[in-house]
Scaffold this motif. Structure first.
Motif, mmCIF file in Angstrom:
data_model
loop_
_atom_site.group_PDB
_atom_site.id
_atom_site.type_symbol
_atom_site.label_atom_id
_atom_site.label_comp_id
_atom_site.label_asym_id
_atom_site.label_seq_id
_atom_site.Cartn_x
_atom_site.Cartn_y
_atom_site.Cartn_z
ATOM 1 N N ILE A 15 79.418 6.241 93.509
ATOM 2 C CA ILE A 15 79.045 6.482 92.270
ATOM 3 C C ILE A 15 78.493 5.142 91.833
ATOM 4 O O ILE A 15 77.412 5.168 91.096
ATOM 5 C CB ILE A 15 80.245 7.176 91.324
ATOM 6 N N ALA A 16 79.178 4.041 91.812
ATOM 7 C CA ALA A 16 78.734 2.958 91.292
ATOM 8 C C ALA A 16 77.334 2.450 92.095
ATOM 9 O O ALA A 16 76.513 1.739 91.433
ATOM 10 C CB ALA A 16 79.755 1.672 91.368
ATOM 11 N N HIS A 17 77.257 2.551 93.342
ATOM 12 C CA HIS A 17 76.012 2.259 94.043
ATOM 13 C C HIS A 17 75.010 3.034 93.685
ATOM 14 O O HIS A 17 74.002 2.675 93.456
ATOM 15 C CB HIS A 17 76.552 2.472 95.461
ATOM 16 N N ALA A 18 75.215 4.506 93.464
ATOM 17 C CA ALA A 18 74.162 5.229 93.005
ATOM 18 C C ALA A 18 73.582 4.776 91.491
ATOM 19 O O ALA A 18 72.334 4.745 91.270
ATOM 20 C CB ALA A 18 74.544 6.756 92.863
ATOM 21 N N VAL A 19 74.569 4.475 90.682
ATOM 22 C CA VAL A 19 74.255 4.185 89.143
ATOM 23 C C VAL A 19 73.380 2.981 89.244
ATOM 24 O O VAL A 19 72.399 2.713 88.585
ATOM 25 C CB VAL A 19 75.569 4.151 88.248
ATOM 26 N N LEU A 20 73.913 1.794 90.019
ATOM 27 C CA LEU A 20 73.366 0.630 89.975
ATOM 28 C C LEU A 20 71.948 0.631 90.620
ATOM 29 O O LEU A 20 71.047 -0.140 90.269
ATOM 30 C CB LEU A 20 74.177 -0.585 90.832
ATOM 31 N N ASN A 21 71.901 1.381 91.855
ATOM 32 C CA ASN A 21 70.658 1.560 92.538
ATOM 33 C C ASN A 21 69.749 2.210 91.465
ATOM 34 O O ASN A 21 68.326 1.599 91.478
ATOM 35 C CB ASN A 21 70.911 2.534 93.714
ATOM 36 N N LEU A 22 69.907 3.014 90.775
ATOM 37 C CA LEU A 22 68.949 3.783 89.702
ATOM 38 C C LEU A 22 68.652 2.758 88.698
ATOM 39 O O LEU A 22 67.517 2.761 88.289
ATOM 40 C CB LEU A 22 69.710 4.994 89.268
ATOM 41 N N PHE A 23 69.663 2.004 88.292
ATOM 42 C CA PHE A 23 69.362 1.003 87.149
ATOM 43 C C PHE A 23 68.362 -0.051 87.748
ATOM 44 O O PHE A 23 67.469 -0.417 87.162
ATOM 45 C CB PHE A 23 70.616 0.243 86.825
ATOM 46 N N PHE A 24 68.704 -0.395 89.163
ATOM 47 C CA PHE A 24 67.659 -1.668 89.608
ATOM 48 C C PHE A 24 66.301 -1.142 89.888
ATOM 49 O O PHE A 24 65.259 -1.604 89.571
ATOM 50 C CB PHE A 24 68.353 -2.133 90.840
ATOM 51 N N LYS A 25 66.182 0.130 90.358
ATOM 52 C CA LYS A 25 64.847 0.713 90.272
ATOM 53 C C LYS A 25 64.145 0.890 89.220
ATOM 54 O O LYS A 25 63.157 0.621 88.834
ATOM 55 C CB LYS A 25 65.167 2.149 90.964
ATOM 56 N N LEU A 26 64.999 1.228 87.942
ATOM 57 C CA LEU A 26 64.222 1.363 86.596
ATOM 58 C C LEU A 26 63.750 0.038 86.076
ATOM 59 O O LEU A 26 62.698 0.035 85.399
ATOM 60 C CB LEU A 26 65.300 1.925 85.366
ATOM 61 N N ILE A 27 64.372 -1.284 86.632
ATOM 62 C CA ILE A 27 63.952 -2.408 86.067
ATOM 63 C C ILE A 27 62.907 -3.009 87.306
ATOM 64 O O ILE A 27 62.496 -4.334 87.268
ATOM 65 C CB ILE A 27 64.917 -3.449 85.867
ATOM 66 N N GLY A 28 62.690 -2.277 88.131
ATOM 67 C CA GLY A 28 61.742 -2.565 89.493
ATOM 68 C C GLY A 28 62.070 -3.709 90.352
ATOM 69 O O GLY A 28 61.488 -4.439 90.807
ATOM 70 N N LYS A 29 63.524 -3.693 90.460
ATOM 71 C CA LYS A 29 64.311 -4.499 91.597
ATOM 72 C C LYS A 29 64.860 -3.638 92.667
ATOM 73 O O LYS A 29 65.085 -2.326 92.384
ATOM 74 C CB LYS A 29 65.166 -5.385 90.712
ATOM 75 N N GLU A 30 65.255 -4.213 93.509
ATOM 76 C CA GLU A 30 65.924 -3.787 94.794
ATOM 77 C C GLU A 30 67.378 -4.507 94.783
ATOM 78 O O GLU A 30 67.679 -5.687 94.788
ATOM 79 C CB GLU A 30 65.424 -3.934 96.195
ATOM 80 N N LEU A 31 68.343 -3.413 94.695
ATOM 81 C CA LEU A 31 69.771 -3.625 94.767
ATOM 82 C C LEU A 31 70.177 -4.212 96.102
ATOM 83 O O LEU A 31 69.887 -3.667 97.256
ATOM 84 C CB LEU A 31 70.580 -2.457 94.676
ATOM 85 N N THR A 32 70.647 -5.615 96.321
ATOM 86 C CA THR A 32 71.043 -6.114 97.392
ATOM 87 C C THR A 32 72.455 -5.872 97.721
ATOM 88 O O THR A 32 73.270 -5.614 96.680
ATOM 89 C CB THR A 32 70.799 -7.709 97.566
ATOM 90 N N GLN A 33 73.044 -5.952 99.056
ATOM 91 C CA GLN A 33 74.334 -5.843 99.274
ATOM 92 C C GLN A 33 75.324 -6.902 98.445
ATOM 93 O O GLN A 33 76.128 -6.669 97.820
ATOM 94 C CB GLN A 33 74.528 -5.868 100.647
#
Length: 173
Positions: A15-33
């Motif tokens: 769930i945290a990964h999905a939420v963070l991934n969505l947040f990063f996409k909204l700000i135009g960035k890619e979530l790194t490991q």
């Protein structure tokens, strides 16, 4: 069969990964490991902090009730109960932060006693000194309710405690 804790933690991470991934996409960035790992470390710190808060209150209440029933220290029972709660709950926090949050990398070392002392210093600074000053600021200067002010303090003291613990108290050699 997996134990319940492993399954629960797995779903928290998903769930945290999905939420963070969505947040990063909204700000135009890619979530790194490494960003995700750092966030999950903060989540673990938060979970330990919540348990620490519960443990602290239970220790305070049990100590206070014990002193009152025994008729011991009638004028200062609540202060002694607070000291007992602080000392034991910080020890609880240290144990779980050392075991789950700030885990040593392979081949790294830290002095447990030095880390424990630094943990007490950091919690004394944020939990006693900083929170008291902020309470005065919120209540007497800004006019915020004394019931809401401690919650606002958490928004400042928890991230600050995380940084102090990560980069000072539990710093790897």
């Amino acid at each position: 069969m997996q134990n319940v804790e492993t399954v629960i933690w797995h779903w928290i991470e998903v769930i945290a990964h999905a939420v963070l991934n969505l947040f990063f996409k909204l700000i135009g960035k890619e979530l790194t490991q490494s960003q995700f790992d750092a966030f999950m470390q903060f989540v673990k710190f938060g979970i330990v902090g919540v348990s620490n808060t519960v443990i602290s209150y239970v220790l305070y209440a049990v100590s206070l009730i014990g002193f009152q029933k025994a008729g011991v220290l009638p004028k200062s029972d609540y202060l002694v109960a607070q000291v007992i709660a602080f000392v034991l709950s910080v020890l609880w926090s240290f144990y779980w932060n050392n075991k789950l949050v700030f885990v040593l990398e392979e081949g790294k070392q830290r002095s447990v006693w030095k880390a424990l002392l630094k943990t007490y210093v950091s919690y004394s600074f944020t939990g006693l000194f900083l929170n008291s000053i902020l309470l005065i600021l919120w209540v007497q200067v800004v006019g915020i309710s004394e019931f809401i002010a401690p919650i606002i303090n958490l928004l400042i003291s928890v991230p600050l405690n995380f940084v102090i613990n990560k980069f000072w108290a539990f710093k790897q050699k």
